[in-house]
Design a protein around this motif. Structure first.
Motif, PDB file in Angstrom:
ATOM      1  N   CYS A 279      49.350  45.539  43.958  1.00 41.18           N
ATOM      2  CA  CYS A 279      48.497  44.445  44.086  1.00 41.18           C
ATOM      3  C   CYS A 279      48.146  44.014  45.571  1.00 41.18           C
ATOM      4  CB  CYS A 279      49.709  43.059  43.793  1.00 41.18           C
ATOM      5  SG  CYS A 279      50.199  43.268  41.764  1.00 41.18           S
TER       6      CYS A 279
ATOM      7  N   ASP B 134      39.813  42.544  40.684  1.00 37.13           N
ATOM      8  CA  ASP B 134      39.597  43.517  39.398  1.00 37.13           C
ATOM      9  C   ASP B 134      40.290  45.030  39.652  1.00 37.13           C
ATOM     10  OD1 ASP B 134      37.838  42.005  38.385  1.00 37.13           O
ATOM     11  OD2 ASP B 134      35.843  42.821  38.752  1.00 37.13           O
TER      12      ASP B 134
ATOM     13  N   SER C 145      44.233  44.104  39.322  1.00 36.30           N
ATOM     14  CA  SER C 145      44.401  43.816  37.978  1.00 36.30           C
ATOM     15  C   SER C 145      44.558  45.503  37.238  1.00 36.30           C
ATOM     16  CB  SER C 145      43.358  43.106  37.318  1.00 36.30           C
ATOM     17  OG  SER C 145      43.438  41.497  37.786  1.00 36.30           O
TER      18      SER C 145
ATOM     19  N   THR D 186      47.237  47.377  38.543  1.00 39.25           N
ATOM     20  CA  THR D 186      48.703  47.004  37.931  1.00 39.25           C
ATOM     21  C   THR D 186      48.892  47.154  36.230  1.00 39.25           C
ATOM     22  OG1 THR D 186      48.628  45.285  39.617  1.00 39.25           O
ATOM     23  CG2 THR D 186      50.086  44.953  37.651  1.00 39.25           C
ATOM     24  N   LEU D 187      47.996  47.001  35.561  1.00 35.80           N
ATOM     25  CA  LEU D 187      48.095  47.356  34.085  1.00 35.80           C
ATOM     26  C   LEU D 187      48.305  48.802  34.028  1.00 35.80           C
ATOM     27  CD1 LEU D 187      45.292  45.090  32.748  1.00 35.80           C
ATOM     28  CD2 LEU D 187      47.800  44.784  32.350  1.00 35.80           C
TER      29      LEU D 187
ATOM     30  N   ILE E 267      42.943  49.452  28.701  1.00 36.05           N
ATOM     31  CA  ILE E 267      42.592  48.468  29.511  1.00 36.05           C
ATOM     32  C   ILE E 267      41.122  48.261  29.517  1.00 36.05           C
ATOM     33  CG2 ILE E 267      42.311  48.136  32.130  1.00 36.05           C
ATOM     34  CD1 ILE E 267      44.603  49.865  32.663  1.00 36.05           C
TER      35      ILE E 267
ATOM     36  N   TYR F 258      39.630  44.275  28.247  1.00 38.04           N
ATOM     37  CA  TYR F 258      38.752  43.627  29.304  1.00 38.04           C
ATOM     38  C   TYR F 258      37.258  43.649  28.781  1.00 38.04           C
ATOM     39  CZ  TYR F 258      42.052  42.515  33.155  1.00 38.04           C
ATOM     40  OH  TYR F 258      43.005  41.829  33.754  1.00 38.04           O
TER      41      TYR F 258
ATOM     42  N   ILE G 179      45.580  38.412  35.058  1.00 37.53           N
ATOM     43  CA  ILE G 179      45.933  39.245  33.878  1.00 37.53           C
ATOM     44  C   ILE G 179      46.358  38.460  32.717  1.00 37.53           C
ATOM     45  CG2 ILE G 179      47.266  41.295  32.735  1.00 37.53           C
ATOM     46  CD1 ILE G 179      47.180  42.289  35.561  1.00 37.53           C
TER      47      ILE G 179
ATOM     48  N   GLU H  59      43.379  36.075  31.459  1.00 37.40           N
ATOM     49  CA  GLU H  59      42.482  36.919  30.657  1.00 37.40           C
ATOM     50  C   GLU H  59      42.716  37.023  29.300  1.00 37.40           C
ATOM     51  OE1 GLU H  59      38.865  38.254  29.703  1.00 37.40           O
ATOM     52  OE2 GLU H  59      39.189  37.414  31.476  1.00 37.40           O
TER      53      GLU H  59
ATOM     54  N   LEU I 276      47.326  41.614  26.861  1.00 38.28           N
ATOM     55  CA  LEU I 276      47.232  41.336  28.293  1.00 38.28           C
ATOM     56  C   LEU I 276      48.283  40.184  28.779  1.00 38.28           C
ATOM     57  CD1 LEU I 276      43.519  41.177  29.123  1.00 38.28           C
ATOM     58  CD2 LEU I 276      45.016  43.304  29.628  1.00 38.28           C
TER      59      LEU I 276
ATOM     60  N   ALA J 250      51.422  41.061  31.345  1.00 40.23           N
ATOM     61  CA  ALA J 250      51.677  40.314  32.515  1.00 40.23           C
ATOM     62  C   ALA J 250      52.984  39.523  32.432  1.00 40.23           C
ATOM     63  CB  ALA J 250      50.549  39.045  32.505  1.00 40.23           C
TER      64      ALA J 250
END
Length: 421
Positions: free
Chosen positions: A124, A131, A134, A137-138, A149, A153, A200, A203, A218, A222
């Protein structure tokens, strides 16, 4: 004996749970997140090759960690780091006569907590775009594949893959250290971490585009990373505040969508469908945030607002006066047109639509809200309550033209049509 399909499902589940710890452990050795992920993936490939024939180890996570560490040591020994790195590794391994067996629990006895914190702060890092943060991180902390992912998205997989590759390269080029920030840097860096997690979550909670109102995967990821962070940074009020906010909001998931996928607004939801376990967890996290003393931060204040809804047995029981006051406090510490718009909704419920409309009309001049569909949506609702139906219809139609979410567009057009009656 387990079938190949069952073994593959087990490997996928173990990877989703353990991948962040494995990457974090290896990154501490090699000081490069990109390399660490590659080595961890190599260990995963070994599991896919060996476990179907040999069976699943008693401690699958420790097996993967030890396998990844062995690959890290091989990588270091091949001379890809300078001699000083070899010396650091030798000191760390001093006293170990042999490498741990793949299923040895000692493989997980390093300071995992610190490693995970380092990984969270690295993924992070503000040097990356939101973007990129995120997606990375995922990938690193959520254990999601690039394809997962991309589907979450609604973005082409090559775009997500490129985003992740560039993020890892940016971290390397910027020589971002794999460490927890110093005390003087912690507030700003922690703010970046919390921002990524909430982006995250949001979204997933209210998808900005596509055919679905929500993307639960998502939200779940998170929240999972947020819970890990709260366990690692138990003295940080805002961490507990964000977890509380996400827990309470996630509790409404089943009530937010009809069987046919159509959205259900907050005041119209069947509260019997709200998840009481998540509400209790959220209220407990909020209590932990408040118990740490001092003024509540923006996430804790938003959690306190969510708690007002969670504690109300019916929509009519909601303490809108307190919610309006909490939004006022939030506006003091984080002035924002979005906060003002939310405050207007609370003011409408507490003191009537006329007073709220004055706030909203002032916001119509805000450049940042010019393309924000919720501004004309809220204005349309207020105008409808004031029986100014023609203006309300125009506002709802304007909102429908701005949203990129198909479910929301249908809802707004239905509300516009209702103004004709």
């Amino acid at each position: 004996m387990s079938s190949p399909h069952d073994i593959r499902r087990t490997i996928d589940a173990v990877w989703r749970i353990e991948s962040a710890r494995i990457v974090a452990t290896v990154a501490r050795l090699v000081h490069d997140v990109g390399v660490a992920e590659e080595l961890a993936q190599d260990a995963l490939i070994s599991a896919l090759e060996q476990w179907p024939g040999e069976g699943i180890p008693r401690n699958a996570g420790a097996w993967l960690t030890a396998a990844a560490k062995n690959r890290a040591i091989d990588w270091l020994r091949r001379g890809t780091l300078i001699e000083r790195k070899h010396e650091e590794l030798a000191r760390e391994l001093e006293g170990e006569s042999t490498m741990p067996a793949p299923d040895d629990t000692a493989a997980l006895e390093d300071d995992i907590g610190d490693d995970l914190l380092r990984l969270i702060f690295t993924a992070c890092h503000p040097v990356l775009t939101p973007d990129a943060r995120s997606a990375l991180t995922l990938k690193l902390l959520g254990g999601l594949s690039t394809d997962e992912i991309a589907r979450a998205y609604l973005t082409p997989e090559p775009t997500i893959a490129q985003r992740i590759v560039r993020a890892k390269r940016s971290l390397t080029d910027a020589k971002v250290p794999f460490e927890v920030p110093r005390a003087s840097e912690l507030p700003e860096r922690l703010s970046s971490v919390l921002e990524v997690l909430y982006l995250i979550f949001n979204e997933g909670y209210s998808a900005t585009a596509g055919d679905d109102w929500m993307r639960p995967a998502l939200c779940e990821e998170a929240l999972r990373v947020g819970r890990i962070l709260a366990g690692l940074m138990s003295g940080e009020s805002e961490v507990h505040g964000l977890v509380a906010l996400m827990e309470i909001q996630a509790s409404r998931a089943k009530a937010r969508v009809k069987a046919d996928g159509e959205p259900v607004l907050l005041l119209e939801q069947n509260r019997a469908l709200w998840d009481q376990l998540l509400i209790r967890r959220g209220l407990a996290a909020l209590q932990r945030a408040e118990a740490l003393g001092g003024s509540l931060g923006p996430y804790a204040l938003q959690a306190a607002i969510a708690a007002c809804h969670a504690r109300a047995r019916t929509a009519e029981d909601t303490d809108w006066t307190r919610i309006a006051a909490l939004y006022e406090a939030l506006a003091q510490i984080t002035p924002s047109p979005i906060v003002e718009l939310n405050r207007a909704v609370a003011v409408s419920m507490a003191f009537g639509p006329a007073e709220a409309l004055r706030i909203v009309d002032e916001l119509m001049q805000e450049p940042v809200l010019r393309q924000y569909h919720l501004l004309p949506s809220v204005r349309g609702d207020l105008l409808f309550k004031l029986q100014r139906f023609t203006e309300a219809r125009e506002a709802f139609e304007r909102a429908a033209s701005l949203t990129r979410n198909e479910r929301e567009r249908k809802l707004l057009l239905a509300r516009a049509a209702a103004c004709a009656h």
